[in-house]
Design an enzyme around this catalytic site. Structure first.
Site, PDB file in Angstrom:
ATOM      1  N   HIS A 120      39.005  60.102  36.194  1.00 30.10           N
ATOM      2  CA  HIS A 120      38.481  61.420  36.564  1.00 30.10           C
ATOM      3  C   HIS A 120      37.087  61.551  35.972  1.00 30.10           C
ATOM      4  O   HIS A 120      36.704  60.773  35.116  1.00 30.10           O
ATOM      5  CB  HIS A 120      39.410  62.540  36.084  1.00 30.10           C
ATOM      6  CG  HIS A 120      39.725  62.488  34.625  1.00 30.10           C
ATOM      7  ND1 HIS A 120      40.602  61.563  34.085  1.00 30.10           N
ATOM      8  CD2 HIS A 120      39.287  63.223  33.587  1.00 30.10           C
ATOM      9  CE1 HIS A 120      40.683  61.747  32.779  1.00 30.10           C
ATOM     10  NE2 HIS A 120      39.892  62.744  32.452  1.00 30.10           N
ATOM     11  N   GLY A 121      36.360  62.535  36.441  1.00 30.12           N
ATOM     12  CA  GLY A 121      34.971  62.691  36.034  1.00 30.12           C
ATOM     13  C   GLY A 121      34.808  63.392  34.695  1.00 30.12           C
ATOM     14  O   GLY A 121      35.762  63.891  34.108  1.00 30.12           O
TER      15      GLY A 121
END
Length: 144
Positions: free
Chosen positions: A64-65
C-alpha cells in the site's frame, strides 16, 4: 470488507513477477486499471516497501502507499494477485499480494479486516488454492 471493494478485473490468479518491486507494480497497476488510484500512488507503494516491508507472514504481502500518496487515491479498493511460483520478498516467499488503496484513514480498518480474513484458516486456504475469481471476490468483498 465493503461490497465492491474488489473488482474482478483486479484479481489475477496466475501472476508472475521477477521480484518484489515488479509484484508491487503489478498490484498498483491493477488498482490503476480499475480507476481506484492515479499513477502517482504506484510510486508511493514502492516507497512504502523501501521504508518497511509489507510482508505480513504466511506467504502474504499487503503493499500500500505512503501518506504522501493519499491524494492519489480515488476510492477504496483492493487488488489480489496470486503468484503460484512465489516471489522473493526480502528472503521470504510470497504467493499472495493484496494491494490496498484507501481514502482518508480507512487503510487501518482495511488492514484489520484483511488480518481477520487471513487468520481464518479456511478462508486463507481458499485464497491460496482457488481457481475461481468469484471465490476470491466472495471472501474479500466484491461486487463490480
Amino acid at each position: 470488507m465493503a461490497e465492491g471493494v474488489l473488482d474482478r478485473r483486479a484479481v489475477h490468479l496466475k501472476a508472475v513477477a521477477v521480484n518484489r518491486e515488479d509484484a508491487i507494480r503489478q498490484c498498483g497497476q491493477a488498482l490503476l486499471a480499475v480507476g481506484a488510484v492515479r499513477e502517482p500512488y504506484l510510486v508511493t507503494m514502492l516507497e512504502r516497501e523501501q521504508s518497511i516491508s509489507t510482508y505480513v507472514g504466511e506467504g502474504v504481502a499487503i503493499p500500500h502507499g505512503t501518506l504522501a500518496g493519499k491524494d492519489a487515491v480515488l476510492r477504496d479498493a483492493l487488488s489480489f494477485l496470486r503468484f503460484p511460483d512465489g516471489v522473493d520478498w526480502g528472503g521470504e516467499r510470497v504467493t499472495i499480494c493484496i494491494g490496498i488503496a484507501a481514502t482518508g484513514d480507512r487503510h487501518v480498518a482495511v488492514l484489520a479486516e484483511l488480518a481477520e480474513i487471513l487468520l481464518d484458516p479456511d478462508r486463507a486456504r481458499v485464497l491460496r488454492e482457488t481457481a475461481e475469481v468469484d471465490e476470491v471476490i466472495a471472501i474479500l468483498g466484491g461486487g463490480a
